[in-house]
Scaffold this active site. Structure first.
Site, PDB file in Angstrom:
ATOM      1  N   THR A 154    -110.576  49.662 -33.458  1.00 50.48           N
ATOM      2  CA  THR A 154    -111.626  49.828 -34.482  1.00 50.48           C
ATOM      3  C   THR A 154    -111.208  50.859 -35.527  1.00 50.48           C
ATOM      4  OG1 THR A 154    -113.310  49.314 -32.839  1.00 50.48           O
ATOM      5  CG2 THR A 154    -114.061  50.422 -34.823  1.00 50.48           C
ATOM      6  N   GLY A 193    -111.886  55.992 -27.422  1.00 49.77           N
ATOM      7  CA  GLY A 193    -112.201  57.052 -26.475  1.00 49.77           C
ATOM      8  C   GLY A 193    -110.963  57.838 -26.095  1.00 49.77           C
ATOM      9  N   GLU A 436    -117.172  46.828 -27.507  1.00 43.24           N
ATOM     10  CA  GLU A 436    -116.545  45.621 -26.943  1.00 43.24           C
ATOM     11  C   GLU A 436    -117.109  44.353 -27.552  1.00 43.24           C
ATOM     12  OE1 GLU A 436    -114.179  47.162 -24.942  1.00 43.24           O
ATOM     13  OE2 GLU A 436    -113.305  45.385 -25.814  1.00 43.24           O
TER      14      GLU A 436
HETATM   15  C1  LIG Z   1    -115.036  49.118 -16.341  1.00 43.45           C
HETATM   16  C2  LIG Z   1    -115.207  49.126 -17.812  1.00 43.45           C
HETATM   17  C3  LIG Z   1    -116.487  49.739 -18.296  1.00 43.45           C
HETATM   18  C4  LIG Z   1    -116.650  49.673 -19.773  1.00 43.45           C
HETATM   19  C5  LIG Z   1    -115.620  50.540 -20.472  1.00 43.45           C
HETATM   20  C6  LIG Z   1    -115.659  50.348 -21.959  1.00 43.45           C
HETATM   21  C7  LIG Z   1    -116.052  51.614 -22.717  1.00 43.45           C
HETATM   22  C8  LIG Z   1    -116.213  51.372 -24.170  1.00 43.45           C
HETATM   23  C9  LIG Z   1    -114.888  51.125 -24.845  1.00 43.45           C
HETATM   24  C10 LIG Z   1    -115.042  50.290 -26.031  1.00 43.45           C
HETATM   25  C11 LIG Z   1    -113.961  49.733 -26.566  1.00 43.45           C
HETATM   26  C12 LIG Z   1    -114.077  48.897 -27.721  1.00 43.45           C
HETATM   27  O1  LIG Z   1    -115.133  48.692 -28.293  1.00 43.45           O
HETATM   28  S1  LIG Z   1    -112.587  48.185 -28.179  1.00 43.45           S
HETATM   29  C13 LIG Z   1    -112.952  47.325 -29.636  1.00 43.45           C
HETATM   30  C14 LIG Z   1    -113.838  46.114 -29.343  1.00 43.45           C
HETATM   31  N1  LIG Z   1    -113.922  45.312 -30.561  1.00 43.45           N
HETATM   32  C15 LIG Z   1    -114.365  44.072 -30.535  1.00 43.45           C
HETATM   33  O2  LIG Z   1    -114.784  43.513 -29.530  1.00 43.45           O
HETATM   34  C16 LIG Z   1    -114.284  43.375 -31.860  1.00 43.45           C
HETATM   35  C17 LIG Z   1    -115.140  42.120 -31.861  1.00 43.45           C
HETATM   36  N2  LIG Z   1    -114.560  41.116 -32.765  1.00 43.45           N
HETATM   37  C18 LIG Z   1    -113.813  40.074 -32.248  1.00 43.45           C
HETATM   38  O3  LIG Z   1    -113.605  39.905 -31.037  1.00 43.45           O
HETATM   39  C19 LIG Z   1    -113.284  39.096 -33.248  1.00 43.45           C
HETATM   40  O4  LIG Z   1    -113.215  39.682 -34.550  1.00 43.45           O
HETATM   41  C20 LIG Z   1    -114.174  37.836 -33.327  1.00 43.45           C
HETATM   42  C21 LIG Z   1    -115.626  38.215 -33.601  1.00 43.45           C
HETATM   43  C22 LIG Z   1    -114.038  37.065 -32.027  1.00 43.45           C
HETATM   44  C23 LIG Z   1    -113.703  36.964 -34.493  1.00 43.45           C
HETATM   45  O5  LIG Z   1    -112.308  36.850 -34.343  1.00 43.45           O
HETATM   46  P1  LIG Z   1    -111.533  35.942 -35.387  1.00 43.45           P
HETATM   47  O6  LIG Z   1    -112.118  36.125 -36.730  1.00 43.45           O
HETATM   48  O7  LIG Z   1    -110.092  36.195 -35.199  1.00 43.45           O
HETATM   49  O8  LIG Z   1    -111.819  34.472 -34.834  1.00 43.45           O
HETATM   50  P2  LIG Z   1    -112.878  33.423 -35.343  1.00 43.45           P
HETATM   51  O9  LIG Z   1    -112.423  32.926 -36.665  1.00 43.45           O
HETATM   52  O10 LIG Z   1    -114.264  33.925 -35.225  1.00 43.45           O
HETATM   53  O11 LIG Z   1    -112.678  32.297 -34.229  1.00 43.45           O
HETATM   54  C24 LIG Z   1    -111.483  31.539 -34.244  1.00 43.45           C
HETATM   55  C25 LIG Z   1    -111.351  30.917 -32.870  1.00 43.45           C
HETATM   56  O12 LIG Z   1    -110.872  31.906 -31.959  1.00 43.45           O
HETATM   57  C26 LIG Z   1    -111.665  31.883 -30.806  1.00 43.45           C
HETATM   58  N3  LIG Z   1    -111.681  33.228 -30.217  1.00 43.45           N
HETATM   59  C27 LIG Z   1    -112.095  34.350 -30.817  1.00 43.45           C
HETATM   60  N4  LIG Z   1    -111.935  35.387 -29.993  1.00 43.45           N
HETATM   61  C28 LIG Z   1    -111.406  34.885 -28.847  1.00 43.45           C
HETATM   62  C29 LIG Z   1    -111.015  35.467 -27.608  1.00 43.45           C
HETATM   63  N5  LIG Z   1    -111.167  36.772 -27.347  1.00 43.45           N
HETATM   64  N6  LIG Z   1    -110.510  34.657 -26.663  1.00 43.45           N
HETATM   65  C30 LIG Z   1    -110.372  33.338 -26.897  1.00 43.45           C
HETATM   66  N7  LIG Z   1    -110.722  32.722 -28.046  1.00 43.45           N
HETATM   67  C31 LIG Z   1    -111.239  33.495 -29.010  1.00 43.45           C
HETATM   68  C32 LIG Z   1    -113.028  31.489 -31.293  1.00 43.45           C
HETATM   69  O13 LIG Z   1    -113.805  30.974 -30.226  1.00 43.45           O
HETATM   70  C33 LIG Z   1    -112.678  30.428 -32.301  1.00 43.45           C
HETATM   71  O14 LIG Z   1    -112.432  29.243 -31.602  1.00 43.45           O
HETATM   72  P3  LIG Z   1    -112.894  27.848 -32.320  1.00 43.45           P
HETATM   73  O15 LIG Z   1    -114.363  27.952 -32.500  1.00 43.45           O
HETATM   74  O16 LIG Z   1    -112.459  26.810 -31.350  1.00 43.45           O
HETATM   75  O17 LIG Z   1    -112.173  27.830 -33.628  1.00 43.45           O
HETATM   76  C1  LIG Z   2    -119.724  54.248 -27.494  1.00 46.28           C
HETATM   77  C2  LIG Z   2    -118.671  53.469 -28.239  1.00 46.28           C
HETATM   78  C3  LIG Z   2    -117.360  53.484 -27.778  1.00 46.28           C
HETATM   79  C4  LIG Z   2    -116.369  52.790 -28.472  1.00 46.28           C
HETATM   80  N1  LIG Z   2    -115.069  52.864 -28.034  1.00 46.28           N
HETATM   81  C5  LIG Z   2    -114.108  52.204 -28.727  1.00 46.28           C
HETATM   82  C6  LIG Z   2    -112.746  52.294 -28.299  1.00 46.28           C
HETATM   83  O1  LIG Z   2    -112.432  52.949 -27.319  1.00 46.28           O
HETATM   84  N2  LIG Z   2    -111.805  51.640 -29.020  1.00 46.28           N
HETATM   85  C7  LIG Z   2    -112.119  50.896 -30.141  1.00 46.28           C
HETATM   86  O2  LIG Z   2    -111.226  50.323 -30.759  1.00 46.28           O
HETATM   87  N3  LIG Z   2    -113.424  50.796 -30.566  1.00 46.28           N
HETATM   88  C8  LIG Z   2    -114.403  51.435 -29.888  1.00 46.28           C
HETATM   89  N4  LIG Z   2    -115.709  51.340 -30.303  1.00 46.28           N
HETATM   90  C9  LIG Z   2    -116.017  50.641 -31.554  1.00 46.28           C
HETATM   91  C10 LIG Z   2    -116.720  49.321 -31.304  1.00 46.28           C
HETATM   92  O3  LIG Z   2    -115.840  48.385 -30.800  1.00 46.28           O
HETATM   93  C11 LIG Z   2    -117.332  48.858 -32.642  1.00 46.28           C
HETATM   94  O4  LIG Z   2    -118.353  49.760 -32.987  1.00 46.28           O
HETATM   95  C12 LIG Z   2    -117.888  47.455 -32.514  1.00 46.28           C
HETATM   96  O5  LIG Z   2    -116.842  46.534 -32.420  1.00 46.28           O
HETATM   97  C13 LIG Z   2    -118.792  47.076 -33.692  1.00 46.28           C
HETATM   98  O6  LIG Z   2    -118.101  47.191 -34.907  1.00 46.28           O
HETATM   99  P1  LIG Z   2    -118.704  48.126 -36.085  1.00 46.28           P
HETATM  100  O7  LIG Z   2    -119.065  49.417 -35.504  1.00 46.28           O
HETATM  101  O8  LIG Z   2    -117.769  48.065 -37.226  1.00 46.28           O
HETATM  102  O9  LIG Z   2    -120.069  47.401 -36.469  1.00 46.28           O
HETATM  103  P2  LIG Z   2    -120.243  46.139 -37.567  1.00 46.28           P
HETATM  104  O10 LIG Z   2    -119.340  45.085 -37.179  1.00 46.28           O
HETATM  105  O11 LIG Z   2    -120.086  46.792 -38.895  1.00 46.28           O
HETATM  106  O12 LIG Z   2    -121.722  45.773 -37.245  1.00 46.28           O
HETATM  107  C14 LIG Z   2    -122.807  46.273 -38.023  1.00 46.28           C
HETATM  108  C15 LIG Z   2    -123.831  45.148 -38.168  1.00 46.28           C
HETATM  109  O13 LIG Z   2    -123.215  44.067 -38.869  1.00 46.28           O
HETATM  110  C16 LIG Z   2    -123.456  42.838 -38.196  1.00 46.28           C
HETATM  111  N5  LIG Z   2    -122.335  41.914 -38.351  1.00 46.28           N
HETATM  112  C17 LIG Z   2    -121.021  42.216 -38.423  1.00 46.28           C
HETATM  113  N6  LIG Z   2    -120.287  41.097 -38.521  1.00 46.28           N
HETATM  114  C18 LIG Z   2    -121.152  40.055 -38.508  1.00 46.28           C
HETATM  115  C19 LIG Z   2    -121.011  38.628 -38.558  1.00 46.28           C
HETATM  116  N7  LIG Z   2    -119.807  38.041 -38.656  1.00 46.28           N
HETATM  117  N8  LIG Z   2    -122.133  37.866 -38.478  1.00 46.28           N
HETATM  118  C20 LIG Z   2    -123.341  38.448 -38.359  1.00 46.28           C
HETATM  119  N9  LIG Z   2    -123.554  39.791 -38.324  1.00 46.28           N
HETATM  120  C21 LIG Z   2    -122.466  40.576 -38.391  1.00 46.28           C
HETATM  121  C22 LIG Z   2    -123.571  43.246 -36.725  1.00 46.28           C
HETATM  122  O14 LIG Z   2    -124.326  42.268 -36.007  1.00 46.28           O
HETATM  123  C23 LIG Z   2    -124.295  44.586 -36.822  1.00 46.28           C
HETATM  124  O15 LIG Z   2    -125.693  44.346 -36.856  1.00 46.28           O
HETATM  125  C24 LIG Z   2    -116.716  52.043 -29.625  1.00 46.28           C
HETATM  126  C25 LIG Z   2    -118.041  52.017 -30.075  1.00 46.28           C
HETATM  127  C26 LIG Z   2    -119.020  52.717 -29.377  1.00 46.28           C
HETATM  128  C27 LIG Z   2    -120.437  52.686 -29.876  1.00 46.28           C
END
Ligand SMILES: CCCCCCCCC/C=C/C(=O)SCCNC(=O)CCNC(=O)[C@H](O)C(C)(C)COP(=O)(O)OP(=O)(O)OC[C@H]1O[C@@H](n2cnc3c(N)ncnc32)[C@H](O)[C@@H]1OP(=O)(O)O
Ligand SMILES: Cc1cc2nc3c(=O)[nH]c(=O)nc-3n(C[C@H](O)[C@H](O)[C@H](O)COP(=O)(O)OP(=O)(O)OC[C@H]3O[C@@H](n4cnc5c(N)ncnc54)[C@H](O)[C@@H]3O)c2cc1C
Length: 652
Positions: A154, A193, A436
């Site tokens: 992120t 984190g 996540e």
């Molecule tokens: C013990 C622990 C305690 C818990 C411990 C944890 C503590 C907190 C730590 C937190 C850490 C974090 O937050 S780490 C950061 C987390 N960040 C996120 O999760 C980011 C979320 N965003 C995303 O995952 C992506 O941007 C997403 C929204 C999927 C969109 O990705 P893209 O734009 O690349 O893809 P799209 O165009 O939407 O989709 C294209 C195609 O890819 C597929 N696709 C997308 N993602 C896919 C995936 N992961 N696996 C398979 N297929 C996937 C879709 O279904 C579509 O398929 P078709 O429909 O067939 O085309």
């Molecule tokens: C406690 C905590 C721990 C974290 N730890 C980590 C970590 O260890 N590593 C890491 O990499 N990240 C970490 N993150 C970040 C986390 O993964 C992001 O905050 C999360 O992926 C959301 O992205 P953003 O904050 O940019 O929110 P945004 O994506 O900007 O979301 C803001 C608003 O926009 C809307 N929105 C965004 N995109 C769309 C769409 N395509 N369609 C409709 N609505 C949309 C959402 O629904 C939401 O209401 C952590 C976050 C928190 C809160």
């Protein structure tokens, strides 16, 4: 203080004595067997017996810096203790299951450990994204804490939209290095984190370029601090992002690069590779890079089970010992647990915590199967795993946040005290709605798969097992209030919502909207369809897994588990009664009800029928539809549903 703890409150003891099922048997069932209960207890007893892990003063009275330093102190002791408890004989699944059930970390770190990411994502991303040599080299260092890491994806400007990440990694074939840069402030990594002071390495997700071309987002192992001095490396800027609602000992940080060079072999090359000359070999599926997020989303179901379980235990114990008011003159004040409203607040939390555990272990099994299939290049079930992980992570974390807050409210003023620990549990659980994968975005991901499946059904094609119910065209002649009957009702609701989404997408594109705009205009309905699908999965898995897994349990334990299944199912039937009383087998059917209801109500003429937001339409239509339709369920069913829900709860 210890002396007080030894005396069990007599009301609490009375409640415990009334228990009809075998507590040890149910505990072992949730742990996965007696052997695991014993291992979990051993782990917990070892940790809880260490005086050094107790805070000298409650950490809420410490400064931000003191809390972090205190957390690091405890993290070191925990690692030294748990490191010796590591049981290499356990499979990965068993280790994960044990970790999900153990309360050690949550009991020692109210706001999570500064090593949380090291254990949860850092090791997993190397496992999932490193090639054999890289796994061999790095996992040893990670597991014996030679290095401490985090997962840096992120950025300040992008969290959801991974393809929009701005950190760059440009390959320089002359030196066989990557040059990392944060071209703008929005490119700074923000949130990871442990990134602020704790981690000395991290996996950076960066937009990669080679030979002047984009190679998409790739993972890189980057050392960010000197192992001796712990100072930032050259071209690396680090810091803390500041105080948050919770997670205040996770040490979330920011990270910027300025021409920071790393060797070519720091790109994790299991899925994609860049050769010495800069040739890019792309992954068989670009989404394999997202694998670690799927792993964490699956484990979040277990985290929600555990977190909600802790909150509802606190609140239920409190409800057993708190006496308040005098509904019956000349009688003692009753335990608040005797108020049905208190039971209504709390028992769903107990049922939900069990439902999440069961769903988590069910999803873990699928995760491990798909991971094995991916290892041999079989991607067939990846989409199904992704769709399930997204909607179940979103729905369980959203529900858990509501239910943990309800536990706090159920404890009156004492729930508002930090000493109740309910506010901190809430702060942790609500974060899971964002991290996540932000929940709305996750539900929309599953909606993509549902829309695809709906179209496949319309073309007579097979769909994935979890969506097979979309193909069931059988009519529901009469309401069946059994668990299976209600699950079937939820399947009809989800199928109807998917069909309505398809109709809406079609209508908007027929009206000249682009596919993207049609999607956006339908997105509220898509989120609702995705949540309805998650309800189908949570309800059906809870029931089907209980049917199978409880066969060896004693009668009383089976009974109480099935009461939880029944309570959970009927609770959600009542929560979603508007949908259930208007389930649709086809879009036409729901349109005709909407249409009829609106016309008869004179609420709006046909042209504006679909311009109103779906929420208004279905809510209003739901009520109007109930009066007018009478075709789906006779309205008598509603009182029966309410009556049954109140009589079947375990009121003992
Ligand atoms: C013990 C622990 C305690 C818990 C411990 C944890 C503590 C907190 C730590 C937190 C850490 C974090 O937050 S780490 C950061 C987390 N960040 C996120 O999760 C980011 C979320 N965003 C995303 O995952 C992506 O941007 C997403 C929204 C999927 C969109 O990705 P893209 O734009 O690349 O893809 P799209 O165009 O939407 O989709 C294209 C195609 O890819 C597929 N696709 C997308 N993602 C896919 C995936 N992961 N696996 C398979 N297929 C996937 C879709 O279904 C579509 O398929 P078709 O429909 O067939 O085309
Ligand atoms: C406690 C905590 C721990 C974290 N730890 C980590 C970590 O260890 N590593 C890491 O990499 N990240 C970490 N993150 C970040 C986390 O993964 C992001 O905050 C999360 O992926 C959301 O992205 P953003 O904050 O940019 O929110 P945004 O994506 O900007 O979301 C803001 C608003 O926009 C809307 N929105 C965004 N995109 C769309 C769409 N395509 N369609 C409709 N609505 C949309 C959402 O629904 C939401 O209401 C952590 C976050 C928190 C809160």
């Amino acid at each position: 203080m210890d002396a007080v703890n030894k005396v069990i409150n007599e009301d609490l003891q009375k409640e415990r004595d009334k228990c009809k099922f075998n507590v040890a048997e149910l505990t072992a069932f949730l742990d996965g067997g007696d052997k695991f209960t014993q291992k979990r207890r051993e782990k917990e007893n070892r940790v809880f017996s260490i005086q050094g892990l107790r805070d000298a003063v409650p950490d809420e009275y410490m400064s931000h810096k003191e809390r972090y330093e205190n957390a690091v102190r405890k993290a070191v002791i925990m690692h030294q203790t748990l490191g010796t408890l590591e049981d290499k004989t356990l499979t990965e699944y068993e280790t994960a299951r044990l970790a999900l059930r153990a309360t050690t970390s949550s009991a020692i770190f109210k706001e999570n450990s500064p090593l949380m990411l090291h254990y949860s994502m850092f090791a997993n991303v190397i496992e999932g994204q490193g090639d054999e040599k890289q796994r061999e080299y790095w996992l040893k260092k990670i597991n014996n804490m030679e290095i401490i890491g985090t997962y840096a994806q992120t950025e300040l400007g992008h969290g959801t939209f991974i393809r929009g990440l701005e950190t760059t990694a440009e390959y320089d074939p002359k030196t066989e290095e990557f040059v990392l840069n944060s071209p703008k402030l929005t490119a700074y990594k923000w949130w990871p984190g442990g990134l602020a002071h704790t981690a000395n390495h991290c996996v950076v997700m960066a937009h990669t370029y080679s030979q002047g071309k984009s190679c998409g987002i790739q993972p890189f192992m980057v050392q960010i601090r000197d192992l001796e001095t712990n100072m930032p490396m050259k071209g690396v800027k680090l810091g803390e992002i500041g105080a948050k609602l919770g997670f205040n000992t996770v040490n979330n940080g920011f990270l910027g690069f300025e021409n920071h060079r790393i060797p070519r072999d720091r790109m994790l090359m299991k899925n994609s590779q860049i050769l010495k000359d800069g040739t890019f070999i792309s992954s068989p599926n670009s989404k394999l890079t997202y694998g670690t997020m799927v792993y964490i989303r699956v484990s979040i179901l277990g985290t929600m089970a555990n977190t909600l379980g802790r909150a509802v235990t606190i609140a239920t114990r409190y409800a057993a010992v708190r006496r308040q008011s005098q509904p019956k003159p000349n009688e003692p004040e009753p335990q608040i647990l005797d108020y049905v409203t208190q039971q209504h607040k709390l028992f769903i939390g107990i049922a939900s915590s069990h439902a999440y555990y069961i769903s988590c272990f069910w999803l873990w099994t699928l995760y491990h199967r798909v991971t094995k299939e991916l290892a041999v290049g079989n991607m067939d079930n990846l989409a199904e795993l992704h769709a399930l992980a997204c909607c179940l992570k979103a729905t369980t974390s959203a529900d858990a946040a509501v239910l943990v807050e309800r536990c706090r409210l159920a404890c009156g003023g004492h729930g508002y005290m930090l000493s109740s620990n309910l506010p901190q549990i809430y702060a942790n659980v609500t974060a899971a709605n964002t991290y996540e994968g932000e929940n709305t975005v996750m539900l929309l991901q599953t909606a993509r798969a549902l829309v695809k499946a709906g179209m496949q059904v319309a073309q007579g094609q097979k769909v994935s097992p979890s969506m097979a119910y979309l193909a069931d065209q059988s009519k529901m002649a009469k309401w069946d209030s059994s668990v299976d009957g209600i699950v079937k009702g939820f399947q009809k609701v989800a199928a109807g919502k998917v069909a309505a989404c398809l109709a809406s997408l079609q209508r908007h594109t027929n009206n000249g909207q682009s596919a993207e705009d049609a999607w956006n205009l339908t997105s509220v309905q898509l989120v609702a369809a995705s949540e309805a699908h998650a309800r189908v999965i949570l309800l059906s898995v809870f029931k089907s897994e209980m049917d199978v897994q409880t066969l060896t349990l004693s009668g009383e334990t089976r009974t109480v588990l099935f009461q939880l299944v029944q309570l959970y199912t009927i609770y959600w039937a009542l929560e979603k009664v508007g949908d259930l009383l208007l389930p649709t087998t086809t879009t036409t059917y729901s349109v005709s009800i909407c249409d009829t209801a609106m016309r008869c109500d004179g609420w709006m003429d046909e042209t504006s029928l679909f311009e109103k937001s779906t929420i208004q339409t279905s809510a209003r239509t739901g009520i109007a539809g109930l009066v007018l339709s009478g075709l789906v369920y006779d309205s008598a069913v509603y009182p029966e549903l309410v009556h049954q829900s109140l009589t079947s709860w375990p009121l003992q």
